[in-house]
Design a protein around this motif. Sequence first.
Motif, PDB file in Angstrom:
ATOM      1  N   GLU A  45     -30.986  61.602  15.464  1.00  0.00           N
ATOM      2  CA  GLU A  45     -30.941  61.990  14.052  1.00  0.00           C
ATOM      3  C   GLU A  45     -31.663  60.957  13.186  1.00  0.00           C
ATOM      4  OE1 GLU A  45     -27.732  63.127  10.541  1.00  0.00           O
ATOM      5  OE2 GLU A  45     -26.995  62.414  12.476  1.00  0.00           O
ATOM      6  N   CYS A  46     -31.442  59.674  13.464  1.00  0.00           N
ATOM      7  CA  CYS A  46     -32.124  58.618  12.710  1.00  0.00           C
ATOM      8  C   CYS A  46     -33.630  58.668  12.928  1.00  0.00           C
ATOM      9  CB  CYS A  46     -31.596  57.241  13.108  1.00  0.00           C
ATOM     10  SG  CYS A  46     -29.923  56.927  12.517  1.00  0.00           S
ATOM     11  N   ARG A  47     -34.044  58.900  14.154  1.00  0.00           N
ATOM     12  CA  ARG A  47     -35.479  59.006  14.432  1.00  0.00           C
ATOM     13  C   ARG A  47     -36.096  60.181  13.673  1.00  0.00           C
ATOM     14  NH1 ARG A  47     -33.788  57.705  19.882  1.00  0.00           N
ATOM     15  NH2 ARG A  47     -34.355  55.540  20.292  1.00  0.00           N
ATOM     16  N   GLY A  48     -35.382  61.291  13.606  1.00  0.00           N
ATOM     17  CA  GLY A  48     -35.862  62.446  12.855  1.00  0.00           C
ATOM     18  C   GLY A  48     -35.988  62.150  11.374  1.00  0.00           C
ATOM     19  N   MET A  49     -35.017  61.424  10.829  1.00  0.00           N
ATOM     20  CA  MET A  49     -35.074  61.055   9.422  1.00  0.00           C
ATOM     21  C   MET A  49     -36.222  60.089   9.157  1.00  0.00           C
ATOM     22  SD  MET A  49     -31.020  60.770   8.575  1.00  0.00           S
ATOM     23  CE  MET A  49     -31.225  60.410   6.846  1.00  0.00           C
ATOM     24  N   LEU A  50     -36.459  59.175  10.073  1.00  0.00           N
ATOM     25  CA  LEU A  50     -37.587  58.253   9.918  1.00  0.00           C
ATOM     26  C   LEU A  50     -38.916  58.993   9.981  1.00  0.00           C
ATOM     27  CD1 LEU A  50     -36.377  55.172  11.984  1.00  0.00           C
ATOM     28  CD2 LEU A  50     -36.670  55.320   9.507  1.00  0.00           C
ATOM     29  N   GLU A  51     -39.020  59.992  10.827  1.00  0.00           N
ATOM     30  CA  GLU A  51     -40.238  60.793  10.905  1.00  0.00           C
ATOM     31  C   GLU A  51     -40.444  61.577   9.610  1.00  0.00           C
ATOM     32  OE1 GLU A  51     -43.762  62.326  12.141  1.00  0.00           O
ATOM     33  OE2 GLU A  51     -42.638  60.660  12.998  1.00  0.00           O
ATOM     34  N   SER A  52     -39.366  62.108   9.047  1.00  0.00           N
ATOM     35  CA  SER A  52     -39.454  62.798   7.756  1.00  0.00           C
ATOM     36  C   SER A  52     -39.896  61.837   6.660  1.00  0.00           C
ATOM     37  CB  SER A  52     -38.107  63.408   7.379  1.00  0.00           C
ATOM     38  OG  SER A  52     -37.755  64.424   8.277  1.00  0.00           O
ATOM     39  N   ALA A  53     -39.365  60.618   6.694  1.00  0.00           N
ATOM     40  CA  ALA A  53     -39.754  59.604   5.715  1.00  0.00           C
ATOM     41  C   ALA A  53     -41.231  59.256   5.875  1.00  0.00           C
ATOM     42  CB  ALA A  53     -38.886  58.357   5.869  1.00  0.00           C
ATOM     43  N   ARG A  54     -41.710  59.167   7.095  1.00  0.00           N
ATOM     44  CA  ARG A  54     -43.118  58.863   7.335  1.00  0.00           C
ATOM     45  C   ARG A  54     -44.010  59.943   6.734  1.00  0.00           C
ATOM     46  NH1 ARG A  54     -47.180  60.301  10.009  1.00  0.00           N
ATOM     47  NH2 ARG A  54     -46.113  61.897  11.187  1.00  0.00           N
ATOM     48  N   ARG A  55     -43.642  61.200   6.947  1.00  0.00           N
ATOM     49  CA  ARG A  55     -44.442  62.310   6.406  1.00  0.00           C
ATOM     50  C   ARG A  55     -44.408  62.327   4.878  1.00  0.00           C
ATOM     51  NH1 ARG A  55     -41.906  65.115  10.618  1.00  0.00           N
ATOM     52  NH2 ARG A  55     -40.554  66.150   9.133  1.00  0.00           N
ATOM     53  N   LEU A  56     -43.243  62.104   4.300  1.00  0.00           N
ATOM     54  CA  LEU A  56     -43.113  62.096   2.843  1.00  0.00           C
ATOM     55  C   LEU A  56     -43.884  60.922   2.244  1.00  0.00           C
ATOM     56  CD1 LEU A  56     -41.962  63.395   0.336  1.00  0.00           C
ATOM     57  CD2 LEU A  56     -39.833  62.167   0.731  1.00  0.00           C
ATOM     58  N   ASN A  57     -43.860  59.787   2.903  1.00  0.00           N
ATOM     59  CA  ASN A  57     -44.625  58.632   2.433  1.00  0.00           C
ATOM     60  C   ASN A  57     -46.123  58.938   2.457  1.00  0.00           C
ATOM     61  OD1 ASN A  57     -44.617  55.795   1.546  1.00  0.00           O
ATOM     62  ND2 ASN A  57     -45.730  55.472   3.468  1.00  0.00           N
ATOM     63  N   GLU A  58     -46.576  59.650   3.471  1.00  0.00           N
ATOM     64  CA  GLU A  58     -47.986  60.026   3.558  1.00  0.00           C
ATOM     65  C   GLU A  58     -48.371  60.968   2.417  1.00  0.00           C
ATOM     66  OE1 GLU A  58     -51.923  60.412   4.715  1.00  0.00           O
ATOM     67  OE2 GLU A  58     -50.434  58.881   5.164  1.00  0.00           O
ATOM     68  N   VAL A  59     -47.510  61.920   2.100  1.00  0.00           N
ATOM     69  CA  VAL A  59     -47.765  62.825   0.981  1.00  0.00           C
ATOM     70  C   VAL A  59     -47.832  62.032  -0.325  1.00  0.00           C
ATOM     71  CG1 VAL A  59     -46.783  64.709  -0.406  1.00  0.00           C
ATOM     72  CG2 VAL A  59     -46.797  64.858   2.092  1.00  0.00           C
ATOM     73  N   ASN A  60     -46.894  61.114  -0.515  1.00  0.00           N
ATOM     74  CA  ASN A  60     -46.893  60.294  -1.719  1.00  0.00           C
ATOM     75  C   ASN A  60     -48.163  59.442  -1.800  1.00  0.00           C
ATOM     76  OD1 ASN A  60     -44.413  61.383  -2.277  1.00  0.00           O
ATOM     77  ND2 ASN A  60     -43.261  59.499  -2.004  1.00  0.00           N
ATOM     78  N   ARG A  61     -48.627  58.935  -0.681  1.00  0.00           N
ATOM     79  CA  ARG A  61     -49.857  58.141  -0.650  1.00  0.00           C
ATOM     80  C   ARG A  61     -51.044  58.982  -1.105  1.00  0.00           C
ATOM     81  NH1 ARG A  61     -54.268  57.624   1.955  1.00  0.00           N
ATOM     82  NH2 ARG A  61     -53.729  59.192   3.494  1.00  0.00           N
ATOM     83  N   GLN A  62     -51.105  60.213  -0.628  1.00  0.00           N
ATOM     84  CA  GLN A  62     -52.197  61.097  -1.024  1.00  0.00           C
ATOM     85  C   GLN A  62     -52.138  61.414  -2.512  1.00  0.00           C
ATOM     86  OE1 GLN A  62     -51.919  64.414   1.656  1.00  0.00           O
ATOM     87  NE2 GLN A  62     -52.625  63.227   3.413  1.00  0.00           N
ATOM     88  N   VAL A  63     -50.942  61.616  -3.044  1.00  0.00           N
ATOM     89  CA  VAL A  63     -50.785  61.883  -4.478  1.00  0.00           C
ATOM     90  C   VAL A  63     -51.232  60.659  -5.279  1.00  0.00           C
ATOM     91  CG1 VAL A  63     -49.104  62.310  -6.327  1.00  0.00           C
ATOM     92  CG2 VAL A  63     -48.982  63.612  -4.201  1.00  0.00           C
ATOM     93  N   ARG A  64     -50.844  59.452  -4.832  1.00  0.00           N
ATOM     94  CA  ARG A  64     -51.281  58.230  -5.522  1.00  0.00           C
ATOM     95  C   ARG A  64     -52.804  58.136  -5.544  1.00  0.00           C
ATOM     96  NH1 ARG A  64     -46.998  56.069  -2.543  1.00  0.00           N
ATOM     97  NH2 ARG A  64     -48.423  55.234  -0.987  1.00  0.00           N
ATOM     98  N   ASN A  65     -53.445  58.461  -4.432  1.00  0.00           N
ATOM     99  CA  ASN A  65     -54.906  58.402  -4.360  1.00  0.00           C
ATOM    100  C   ASN A  65     -55.563  59.410  -5.303  1.00  0.00           C
ATOM    101  OD1 ASN A  65     -54.781  56.347  -2.508  1.00  0.00           O
ATOM    102  ND2 ASN A  65     -55.184  57.652  -0.743  1.00  0.00           N
ATOM    103  N   ILE A  66     -54.987  60.602  -5.390  1.00  0.00           N
ATOM    104  CA  ILE A  66     -55.516  61.620  -6.303  1.00  0.00           C
ATOM    105  C   ILE A  66     -55.384  61.161  -7.752  1.00  0.00           C
ATOM    106  CG2 ILE A  66     -55.102  63.952  -7.218  1.00  0.00           C
ATOM    107  CD1 ILE A  66     -54.374  64.741  -4.304  1.00  0.00           C
ATOM    108  N   ILE A  67     -54.231  60.606  -8.088  1.00  0.00           N
ATOM    109  CA  ILE A  67     -54.019  60.107  -9.447  1.00  0.00           C
ATOM    110  C   ILE A  67     -55.010  58.986  -9.754  1.00  0.00           C
ATOM    111  CG2 ILE A  67     -52.409  58.863 -10.945  1.00  0.00           C
ATOM    112  CD1 ILE A  67     -50.146  60.459  -9.514  1.00  0.00           C
ATOM    113  N   ALA A  68     -55.184  58.067  -8.823  1.00  0.00           N
ATOM    114  CA  ALA A  68     -56.112  56.952  -9.037  1.00  0.00           C
ATOM    115  C   ALA A  68     -57.539  57.451  -9.229  1.00  0.00           C
ATOM    116  CB  ALA A  68     -56.038  55.978  -7.863  1.00  0.00           C
ATOM    117  N   ALA A  69     -57.942  58.438  -8.460  1.00  0.00           N
ATOM    118  CA  ALA A  69     -59.290  58.993  -8.596  1.00  0.00           C
ATOM    119  C   ALA A  69     -59.469  59.671  -9.952  1.00  0.00           C
ATOM    120  CB  ALA A  69     -59.573  59.979  -7.465  1.00  0.00           C
ATOM    121  N   ASN A  70     -58.453  60.394 -10.386  1.00  0.00           N
ATOM    122  CA  ASN A  70     -58.531  61.060 -11.690  1.00  0.00           C
ATOM    123  C   ASN A  70     -58.605  60.044 -12.828  1.00  0.00           C
ATOM    124  OD1 ASN A  70     -58.532  63.650 -10.683  1.00  0.00           O
ATOM    125  ND2 ASN A  70     -56.316  63.890 -10.824  1.00  0.00           N
TER     126      ASN A  70
END
Length: 98
Positions: A45-70
């Motif tokens: 269960e913890c490994r699954g939550m960490l994997e979800s956190a990894r994916r969400l962090n990646e999405v947030n990183r992409q959003v930060r990059n889009i904001i910075a580019a704009n």
Amino acid sequence: MLAVLEEERQALAGLDLDAIVGATNDKNRLCGTLDSAEALELDEECRGMLESARRLNEVNRQVRNIIAANVSRRLDALTGGPQLYRAGATYSVAASRA
């Protein structure tokens, strides 16, 4: 970590700089806590939550990059400043002259 990443996503969506900085500090603190945990201590269960956190962090990183580019594009439009990172064509012309 999932809650902090969700808070970061909301802060990014609202362009709330104080909340973004707060989420960054919370993520750094939690990463330190997670670094001290050994992989053998984590159940499925913890490994699954960490994997979800990894994916969400990646999405947030992409959003930060889009904001910075704009923001960069808007600042360039306002100042009439050159694109500092668009040197591709210039360097190819200079290389052909050498």
